[in-house]
Motif scaffolding. Structure first.
Motif, PDB file in Angstrom:
ATOM      1  N   ASP A  20      22.057 -19.233  51.808  1.00 52.82           N
ATOM      2  CA  ASP A  20      22.206 -20.685  51.839  1.00 52.82           C
ATOM      3  C   ASP A  20      20.987 -21.360  51.207  1.00 52.82           C
ATOM      4  OD1 ASP A  20      23.795 -22.979  52.710  1.00 52.82           O
ATOM      5  OD2 ASP A  20      22.169 -23.351  54.144  1.00 52.82           O
ATOM      6  N   TRP A  21      19.778 -20.865  51.502  1.00 51.96           N
ATOM      7  CA  TRP A  21      18.548 -21.413  50.910  1.00 51.96           C
ATOM      8  C   TRP A  21      18.585 -21.279  49.385  1.00 51.96           C
ATOM      9  CZ3 TRP A  21      14.694 -18.987  48.077  1.00 51.96           C
ATOM     10  CH2 TRP A  21      13.564 -19.766  47.815  1.00 51.96           C
ATOM     11  N   VAL A  22      19.024 -20.128  48.890  1.00 48.03           N
ATOM     12  CA  VAL A  22      19.104 -19.927  47.434  1.00 48.03           C
ATOM     13  C   VAL A  22      20.024 -20.973  46.810  1.00 48.03           C
ATOM     14  CG1 VAL A  22      19.969 -18.376  45.625  1.00 48.03           C
ATOM     15  CG2 VAL A  22      18.476 -17.488  47.424  1.00 48.03           C
ATOM     16  N   TYR A  23      21.195 -21.188  47.410  1.00 48.29           N
ATOM     17  CA  TYR A  23      22.153 -22.127  46.836  1.00 48.29           C
ATOM     18  C   TYR A  23      21.764 -23.591  47.022  1.00 48.29           C
ATOM     19  CZ  TYR A  23      25.543 -18.810  45.156  1.00 48.29           C
ATOM     20  OH  TYR A  23      26.174 -17.817  44.430  1.00 48.29           O
ATOM     21  N   PRO A  28      19.976 -25.584  42.495  1.00 49.21           N
ATOM     22  CA  PRO A  28      19.887 -26.968  42.018  1.00 49.21           C
ATOM     23  C   PRO A  28      18.574 -27.267  41.273  1.00 49.21           C
ATOM     24  CG  PRO A  28      20.632 -26.927  44.287  1.00 49.21           C
ATOM     25  CD  PRO A  28      20.183 -25.528  43.948  1.00 49.21           C
ATOM     26  N   ALA A  29      17.466 -26.673  41.713  1.00 45.87           N
ATOM     27  CA  ALA A  29      16.184 -26.906  41.027  1.00 45.87           C
ATOM     28  C   ALA A  29      16.236 -26.337  39.614  1.00 45.87           C
ATOM     29  CB  ALA A  29      15.036 -26.286  41.818  1.00 45.87           C
ATOM     30  N   PHE A  30      16.822 -25.178  39.459  1.00 39.26           N
ATOM     31  CA  PHE A  30      16.952 -24.593  38.126  1.00 39.26           C
ATOM     32  C   PHE A  30      17.842 -25.444  37.228  1.00 39.26           C
ATOM     33  CE2 PHE A  30      15.991 -19.816  38.974  1.00 39.26           C
ATOM     34  CZ  PHE A  30      14.671 -20.139  39.201  1.00 39.26           C
ATOM     35  N   ALA A  31      18.916 -25.969  37.778  1.00 42.03           N
ATOM     36  CA  ALA A  31      19.889 -26.719  36.974  1.00 42.03           C
ATOM     37  C   ALA A  31      19.258 -27.892  36.235  1.00 42.03           C
ATOM     38  CB  ALA A  31      21.027 -27.201  37.857  1.00 42.03           C
ATOM     39  N   VAL A  32      18.192 -28.457  36.776  1.00 41.93           N
ATOM     40  CA  VAL A  32      17.544 -29.619  36.139  1.00 41.93           C
ATOM     41  C   VAL A  32      16.218 -29.257  35.469  1.00 41.93           C
ATOM     42  CG1 VAL A  32      18.683 -31.263  37.669  1.00 41.93           C
ATOM     43  CG2 VAL A  32      16.432 -30.338  38.295  1.00 41.93           C
ATOM     44  N   ALA A  33      15.832 -27.988  35.510  1.00 43.91           N
ATOM     45  CA  ALA A  33      14.558 -27.561  34.917  1.00 43.91           C
ATOM     46  C   ALA A  33      14.673 -27.484  33.389  1.00 43.91           C
ATOM     47  CB  ALA A  33      14.139 -26.196  35.475  1.00 43.91           C
ATOM     48  N   PRO A  34      13.633 -27.902  32.685  1.00 45.35           N
ATOM     49  CA  PRO A  34      13.658 -27.821  31.224  1.00 45.35           C
ATOM     50  C   PRO A  34      13.829 -26.376  30.751  1.00 45.35           C
ATOM     51  CG  PRO A  34      11.787 -29.124  31.984  1.00 45.35           C
ATOM     52  CD  PRO A  34      12.405 -28.492  33.196  1.00 45.35           C
ATOM     53  N   THR A  39      22.381 -19.626  35.555  1.00 42.92           N
ATOM     54  CA  THR A  39      21.917 -18.878  36.728  1.00 42.92           C
ATOM     55  C   THR A  39      23.109 -18.197  37.383  1.00 42.92           C
ATOM     56  OG1 THR A  39      20.081 -20.402  37.149  1.00 42.92           O
ATOM     57  CG2 THR A  39      20.810 -19.065  39.002  1.00 42.92           C
ATOM     58  N   GLU A  40      22.891 -16.950  37.803  1.00 40.33           N
ATOM     59  CA  GLU A  40      23.892 -16.207  38.555  1.00 40.33           C
ATOM     60  C   GLU A  40      23.228 -15.647  39.806  1.00 40.33           C
ATOM     61  OE1 GLU A  40      26.758 -13.837  35.811  1.00 40.33           O
ATOM     62  OE2 GLU A  40      24.726 -13.726  34.962  1.00 40.33           O
ATOM     63  N   VAL A  41      23.989 -15.572  40.898  1.00 40.07           N
ATOM     64  CA  VAL A  41      23.485 -15.052  42.164  1.00 40.07           C
ATOM     65  C   VAL A  41      24.349 -13.861  42.554  1.00 40.07           C
ATOM     66  CG1 VAL A  41      23.015 -15.569  44.591  1.00 40.07           C
ATOM     67  CG2 VAL A  41      22.699 -17.352  42.845  1.00 40.07           C
ATOM     68  N   GLU A  61       9.387 -21.242  38.033  1.00 45.20           N
ATOM     69  CA  GLU A  61       9.101 -20.383  39.182  1.00 45.20           C
ATOM     70  C   GLU A  61      10.075 -20.696  40.310  1.00 45.20           C
ATOM     71  OE1 GLU A  61       6.913 -17.908  39.247  1.00 45.20           O
ATOM     72  OE2 GLU A  61       6.391 -18.386  37.175  1.00 45.20           O
ATOM     73  N   ILE A  62      10.371 -19.680  41.095  1.00 49.21           N
ATOM     74  CA  ILE A  62      11.196 -19.864  42.288  1.00 49.21           C
ATOM     75  C   ILE A  62      10.260 -20.077  43.464  1.00 49.21           C
ATOM     76  CG2 ILE A  62      12.781 -18.725  43.899  1.00 49.21           C
ATOM     77  CD1 ILE A  62      14.059 -17.331  41.589  1.00 49.21           C
ATOM     78  N   ALA A  63      10.545 -21.096  44.244  1.00 51.37           N
ATOM     79  CA  ALA A  63       9.750 -21.348  45.443  1.00 51.37           C
ATOM     80  C   ALA A  63       9.862 -20.150  46.388  1.00 51.37           C
ATOM     81  CB  ALA A  63      10.244 -22.612  46.133  1.00 51.37           C
TER      82      ALA A  63
END
Length: 84
Positions: A20-23, A28-34, A39-41, A61-63
């Motif tokens: 759930d944390w990943v999704y 969402p953070a990746f979707a707006v990153a330059p 992304t696939e999970v 980077e991933i938090a």
């Protein structure tokens, strides 16, 4: 293109919350990153989550996930296509 593979193992009882944390936090953070392309999970049977993200250049980077969800810090590796 750079592909970043991020892997985390959840404490068994915490797998649903880590997923759930990943999704909610990572995808969402990746979707707006330059430079983000896609992304696939993925999951494995031993409580691991793998995120494959594709980037035009330097990956974001991933938090760090909440420490209570994982027994050890996640690992990540960057890959580039092989042109033969």
């Amino acid at each position: 293109m750079i592909v970043r593979m991020w892997e985390a193992r959840a404490h068994p009882a915490e797998f649903p919350e880590l997923l759930d944390w990943v999704y909610k936090a990572v995808v969402p953070a990746f979707a707006v990153a330059p430079g983000h392309l896609s992304t696939e999970v993925f999951r494995s049977g031993d409580e691991r989550i793998v995120v494959l993200s594709r980037w035009r250049d330097q990956p974001a980077e991933i938090a760090e996930p909440p420490a209570r969800l994982v027994p050890r810090p996640p690992h990540s590796w960057d890959f580039v296509p092989v042109d033969r």
